[in-house]
Design a protein around this motif. Structure first.
Motif, mmCIF file in Angstrom:
data_model
loop_
_atom_site.group_PDB
_atom_site.id
_atom_site.type_symbol
_atom_site.label_atom_id
_atom_site.label_comp_id
_atom_site.label_asym_id
_atom_site.label_seq_id
_atom_site.Cartn_x
_atom_site.Cartn_y
_atom_site.Cartn_z
ATOM 1 N N ALA A 147 102.562 15.468 26.317
ATOM 2 C CA ALA A 147 102.496 14.580 27.769
ATOM 3 C C ALA A 147 102.912 13.679 28.607
ATOM 4 O O ALA A 147 102.877 13.644 29.405
ATOM 5 N N ASP A 148 104.553 13.578 27.388
ATOM 6 C CA ASP A 148 105.443 12.854 28.491
ATOM 7 C C ASP A 148 105.994 13.681 29.427
ATOM 8 O O ASP A 148 105.783 13.256 31.473
ATOM 9 N N ASP A 149 105.788 15.311 29.645
ATOM 10 C CA ASP A 149 105.982 16.455 29.885
ATOM 11 C C ASP A 149 104.911 16.556 31.933
ATOM 12 O O ASP A 149 104.905 17.055 32.358
ATOM 13 N N ILE A 150 104.225 15.929 31.263
ATOM 14 C CA ILE A 150 102.955 15.797 32.152
ATOM 15 C C ILE A 150 101.871 14.568 32.836
ATOM 16 O O ILE A 150 101.096 14.530 33.445
ATOM 17 N N CYS A 151 102.524 14.084 32.249
ATOM 18 C CA CYS A 151 101.774 12.200 32.926
ATOM 19 C C CYS A 151 101.885 11.670 33.735
ATOM 20 O O CYS A 151 101.542 10.758 34.637
ATOM 21 N N ASP A 152 103.043 12.611 34.978
ATOM 22 C CA ASP A 152 103.440 11.706 36.054
ATOM 23 C C ASP A 152 103.530 13.639 37.003
ATOM 24 O O ASP A 152 104.561 14.067 36.964
ATOM 25 N N ALA A 153 102.599 14.012 37.825
ATOM 26 C CA ALA A 153 102.515 15.051 37.934
ATOM 27 C C ALA A 153 103.817 14.901 39.397
ATOM 28 O O ALA A 153 104.025 16.281 39.609
ATOM 29 N N ALA A 154 104.268 13.805 39.815
ATOM 30 C CA ALA A 154 105.481 13.369 41.169
ATOM 31 C C ALA A 154 107.060 14.168 39.879
ATOM 32 O O ALA A 154 107.772 14.591 40.630
ATOM 33 N N ARG A 161 103.626 21.884 36.504
ATOM 34 C CA ARG A 161 102.706 21.320 37.321
ATOM 35 C C ARG A 161 100.782 21.740 37.111
ATOM 36 O O ARG A 161 99.630 20.761 37.517
ATOM 37 N N VAL A 162 100.405 22.866 36.130
ATOM 38 C CA VAL A 162 99.043 22.963 35.893
ATOM 39 C C VAL A 162 98.643 21.634 34.745
ATOM 40 O O VAL A 162 97.794 21.240 35.375
ATOM 41 N N GLY A 163 99.516 21.605 34.211
ATOM 42 C CA GLY A 163 99.264 20.635 33.089
ATOM 43 C C GLY A 163 99.370 19.457 33.571
ATOM 44 O O GLY A 163 98.207 18.548 33.782
#
Length: 217
Positions: A147-154, A161-163
């Motif tokens: 979750a840490d790798d996908i919680c901030d789209a920027a 990025r898909v996640g």
């Protein structure tokens, strides 16, 4: 989802709201040449009294598989865990809310459904790649690492990025479902309709001062 009136109200509110927004505007024939007819809105649904003996009967079939619901439950509870402020997301029916939302037969919900279901598949693929287990089988620490790798789209890496796009929508739906349940309102500081004894005390002094209205006659 708990069998209570709030669950039923939320379902029918979604049905009526989306039906109203999507209803096309149709102009009727003018009664004469100088007075145009008022606009008529086409009703997409027939209003009826809800069957309260079957509170979980919905207006459309749900699209999520049992496996998708397990992943949805795990991620929703990771985002909104049970703590001193309120219950876990799954305790107030958030997974069922999301399932119902993406199952609705409207274009916006269909698009959301593609993102959510595709994202759930991405999440499990990433989980197997890292830990050789489904997301709902991971420890909270392992789930949090993904979750840490996908919680901030920027800040997400290109391969995430898909996640990240999925997570942004999923988080929004989770919060929307969570805070429509009355047991979570305390967390927001919302009191609701509470009867007060005696005369009305007026607007609290701190509220008046916050808006600079203390000198208003």
């Amino acid at each position: 989802m708990p069998e209570d009136s709030s669950a039923l109200s939320r379902r029918h509110a979604l049905k009526w709201l989306t039906g109203t927004v999507a209803a096309p505007l149709a102009l009727g024939a003018a009664p004469n040449e100088t007075e145009p007819a008022p606009p008529a809105y086409v009703n997409r649904f027939t209003m009826h009294d809800p069957d309260y003996t079957k509170p979980l009967s919905g207006p459309w079939d749900k699209v999520m598989t049992p496996e998708e619901l397990k992943t949805t439950t795990a991620l929703a509870d990771l985002i909104l865990p049970k703590d001193a402020n309120g219950p876990a997301a799954s305790e107030v029916g958030v997974p069922e809310f999301i399932n119902e939302w993406i199952s609705a037969p409207y274009e916006e919900q269909r698009e959301d459904g593609q993102i959510v279901r595709g994202g759930l598949a991405w999440l499990n693929t990433e989980s197997f790649r890292r830990h050789e287990k489904r997301f709902d089988e991971l420890s909270a620490e392992q789930q949090g690492g993904i979750a840490d790798d996908i919680c901030d789209a920027a800040k997400a890496k290109p391969e995430h990025r898909v996640g990240a796009a999925f997570f942004a929508l999923f988080r929004q739906l989770s919060l929307g479902g969570y805070y429509t349940h009355s047991s979570t309102w305390k967390h927001l500081g919302y009191v609701g309709n509470v009867s007060m004894g005696g005369p009305y005390p007026g607007v609290p002094k701190e509220v008046i001062e916050k808006y600079g209205l203390q000198d208003v006659a």
